[in-house]
Design an enzyme around this catalytic site. Structure first.
Site, PDB file in Angstrom:
ATOM      1  CD  GLU A  94      71.491   2.480   5.455  1.00  0.00           C
ATOM      2  OE1 GLU A  94      72.358   2.790   6.286  1.00  0.00           O
ATOM      3  OE2 GLU A  94      70.444   3.121   5.305  1.00  0.00           O
ATOM      4  CG  ASN A 123      66.049  -1.232   3.456  1.00  0.00           C
ATOM      5  OD1 ASN A 123      65.319  -1.013   2.483  1.00  0.00           O
ATOM      6  ND2 ASN A 123      66.199  -0.371   4.449  1.00  0.00           N
ATOM      7  CG  HIS A 129      66.375   8.216   2.711  1.00  0.00           C
ATOM      8  ND1 HIS A 129      65.336   8.639   3.504  1.00  0.00           N
ATOM      9  CD2 HIS A 129      66.742   6.995   3.191  1.00  0.00           C
ATOM     10  CE1 HIS A 129      65.084   7.730   4.434  1.00  0.00           C
ATOM     11  NE2 HIS A 129      65.916   6.707   4.251  1.00  0.00           N
ATOM     12  CD  GLU A 171      64.848   3.380   5.336  1.00  0.00           C
ATOM     13  OE1 GLU A 171      65.491   4.425   5.536  1.00  0.00           O
ATOM     14  OE2 GLU A 171      65.213   2.266   5.743  1.00  0.00           O
ATOM     15  CG  ASP A 203      63.040  11.071   3.449  1.00  0.00           C
ATOM     16  OD1 ASP A 203      63.941  10.852   2.606  1.00  0.00           O
ATOM     17  OD2 ASP A 203      63.236  10.995   4.684  1.00  0.00           O
TER      18      ASP A 203
HETATM   19  C1  XIL Z   1      66.716   6.819  10.992  1.00  0.00           C
HETATM   20  C2  XIL Z   1      65.583   7.233  11.906  1.00  0.00           C
HETATM   21  O1  XIL Z   1      64.580   7.808  11.135  1.00  0.00           O
HETATM   22  C3  XIL Z   1      66.064   8.204  12.940  1.00  0.00           C
HETATM   23  O2  XIL Z   1      65.034   8.491  13.876  1.00  0.00           O
HETATM   24  C4  XIL Z   1      67.266   7.629  13.665  1.00  0.00           C
HETATM   25  O3  XIL Z   1      67.777   8.585  14.556  1.00  0.00           O
HETATM   26  C5  XIL Z   1      68.339   7.239  12.682  1.00  0.00           C
HETATM   27  O4  XIL Z   1      67.796   6.333  11.738  1.00  0.00           O
HETATM   28  N1  XIL Z   1      68.205   4.422   6.746  1.00  0.00           N
HETATM   29  C6  XIL Z   1      67.538   3.531   7.514  1.00  0.00           C
HETATM   30  C7  XIL Z   1      66.717   4.018   8.651  1.00  0.00           C
HETATM   31  O5  XIL Z   1      67.531   2.341   7.199  1.00  0.00           O
HETATM   32  O6  XIL Z   1      66.691   3.107   9.720  1.00  0.00           O
HETATM   33  C8  XIL Z   1      67.177   5.354   9.137  1.00  0.00           C
HETATM   34  O7  XIL Z   1      66.266   5.804  10.133  1.00  0.00           O
HETATM   35  C9  XIL Z   1      67.298   6.312   8.004  1.00  0.00           C
HETATM   36  C10 XIL Z   1      68.277   5.826   6.983  1.00  0.00           C
END
Ligand code: XIL
Length: 514
Positions: A330, A371, A407, A437, A439
């Site tokens: 990020e 990522n 996400h 990731e 969701d």
């Molecule tokens: C999130 C985790 O799921 C949480 O448990 C933590 O508190 C914060 O981070 N992008 C990412 C992940 O690359 O590492 C993040 O994970 C979600 C967003």
């Protein structure tokens, strides 16, 4: 009690879920043909005669089988068989009059692989055996007839009929009448042929999920159910800076080792996440929080040394167990500008190239990823990542792929069409891609689940269509422990570990067929 029964029934049902596979069509017009024996027809199909081979070099994911749509075009009694080859494996199967699809369970690793089919006419063993038997019988009969007619040296007939033959006087039958031979029209040799109407390679598209040691040993289902559904995991928090190096120079790998070793013991693949990011850093890295003060707090060379020590230690610790890493996470804002994080402030945009070089130095075998989120479907953020990747490639920085976090919000709408050109653009730069990731923030209410499932399907489709996309990871697997909160219903299993429509959607996209 009833809950337990329901749990075991769903456990049993889920054990029956087939392995992840996706059918990838081999375009028939890409097949090279052996001269003379294979004939391309106007409708794109191929007519194969015994001896024909068709082949092509084809990019596949993890190959798990070849299937062909075929049709016998002759009425010959000849046996025909097709031998399929995938990479260095081969298998044959007979093509009968009613065969429509032939399947060969061949496997090959991801990459460009030779796929070929050869049509042959094997010697019909049963027929040969029958002919042989008939010949032997005819021979014995002939021998007996002769024996009956001729007394042996002592004047006795040989064989079974010797008593009768001895009593019966030998009578001459006179000249043998010749039976007229049946006239058979000289039959043209039967031309066997098979029409090839389609050729497909079945591939596995791994489906992974993030897991955290936070629930290990606390929840009897969390670990027990995972390996039957997923091909691998990403430790959700255990490899982040605050977990692995909470104090400068003091590394703690207990939690990370716990997740990684459990995964490996269960045959699961592990993605490493993450080496350099602006969140979940240890206080000594990001304090003082005020960026103005921070940039004066660190000297550039000092922060580079801190980053170097961190990356070299963490990657080396997991070398041989973690085959791929998110190196930088990020780094951009949605308008395409660099995030003004500690690394950018103190080191400058070169921190990204540096992080990749260090990770490569620590484990030259590891696949290294950038990522990010919010750039999956186009816009200035996508452009910024594309420019960065291009520039890293030009500088010879060891970057292998990009992770599209995905996400999504339930309102994202159909995303396959928007993700397709983005994924193609990164593939054109030689990048491997993964959905890292996934969701969907659906919010409460059962009425949201169908729309959520459709979004899951859309994202999976975008990955499936793009050969460079090699894995889908969901960010957790049960709503019980989603980072979004259970009420957001973001994951493919509900709070009671029951599969949701989103899971069915993921299954039907990523795991159809075998
Ligand atoms: C999130 C985790 O799921 C949480 O448990 C933590 O508190 C914060 O981070 N992008 C990412 C992940 O690359 O590492 C993040 O994970 C979600 C967003």
């Amino acid at each position: 009690m009833a809950g337990n029964r329901q749990f075991f029934v769903s456990l049993l049902l889920l054990m029956l879920v087939p392995a992840a596979a996706q059918a990838r069509d081999v375009p028939l017009n890409s097949l090279g043909t052996s001269a003379g024996k294979a004939q391309r027809r106007a409708d794109g199909t191929l007519l194969l005669r015994p001896g024909a081979t068709v082949r092509t070099d084809f990019a596949i994911r993890d190959g798990h089988g070849v299937s062909a749509q075929v049709e016998r075009r002759d009425r010959c009694s000849t046996n025909l068989q097709v031998t399929a080859r995938l990479g260095d494996q081969a298998a044959s199967s007979p093509i009968g009059r009613t065969t429509r699809t032939a399947f060969w369970g061949l496997t090959a690793p991801a990459g460009t692989t030779r796929v070929s089919l050869t049509l042959t006419q094997p010697r019909d063993r049963a027929k040969n055996a029958r002919t042989k038997k008939r010949r032997v019988r005819a021979k014995t009969r002939g021998a007996r007839t002769k024996a009956r007619g001729k007394p042996n040296a002592r004047g006795k007939a040989k064989g079974r009929g010797k008593a009768k033959a001895a009593r019966r006087p030998v009578r001459s039958r006179g000249p043998r009448r010749k039976r007229p031979r049946r006239k058979v029209a000289a039959a043209r040799p039967c031309q066997a042929s098979v029409l090839l109407k389609g050729l497909t390679v079945l591939e596995r598209l791994p489906v992974n999920a993030a897991m955290t040691a936070a629930h290990f040993g606390q929840d009897p289902f969390y670990q027990a159910l995972f390996p039957q559904h997923f091909d691998g995991l990403t430790p959700e928090n255990e490899l982040k800076w605050e977990s692995t190096e909470p104090q400068q120079g003091q590394f703690t790998f207990e939690a990370g080792d716990r997740v990684v070793n459990w995964a490996i013991a269960n045959g699961e693949y592990v993605r490493g996440h993450v080496l350099v990011w602006d969140f979940q850093n240890s206080d000594y890295v990001t304090n003082p929080k005020d960026f103005y003060l921070l940039q004066h707090h660190w000297k550039r060379a000092e922060l580079i040394a801190v980053m170097q020590e961190h990356i070299l230690n963490v990657v080396a610790h997991f070398r041989g167990r973690i085959p791929e890493w998110d190196v930088v996470n990020e780094a951009f804002n949605d308008d395409g500008s660099y995030k003004n994080n500690v690394w950018y402030q103190v080191i400058g945009p070169e921190y990204i190239a540096l992080a990749f070089r260090l990770a490569h130095q620590a484990d030259p075998q590891a696949k290294l990823f950038y990522n990010d989120l919010g750039y999956e479907a186009g816009g200035p953020h996508t452009q910024a990542v594309l420019n960065m990747v291009r520039s890293l490639r030009e500088q010879g920085v060891p970057i292998d792929g990009v992770g599209l976090e995905s996400h999504f919000d339930i309102s994202a709408g159909p995303v396959t069409d928007r993700m397709r050109p983005v994924m193609q653009a990164f593939a054109d730069l030689g990048m491997a891609e993964e959905i890292t990731e996934l969701d969907v923030n659906a919010g409460p209410g059962t009425d949201k689940l169908a729309a959520e499932a459709e979004l899951y399907r859309q994202v999976a489709r975008a990955c499936l269509e793009q050969i460079a996309c090699q894995r889908i990871t969901t960010w957790g697997y049960t709503d019980r422990y989603s980072w979004l909160g259970s009420d957001r219903q973001g994951l493919p299993f509900d709070v009671n570990y029951q599969p949701k429509p989103a899971w069915q959607a993921l299954q039907s996209e990523a795991r159809p067929g075998i």
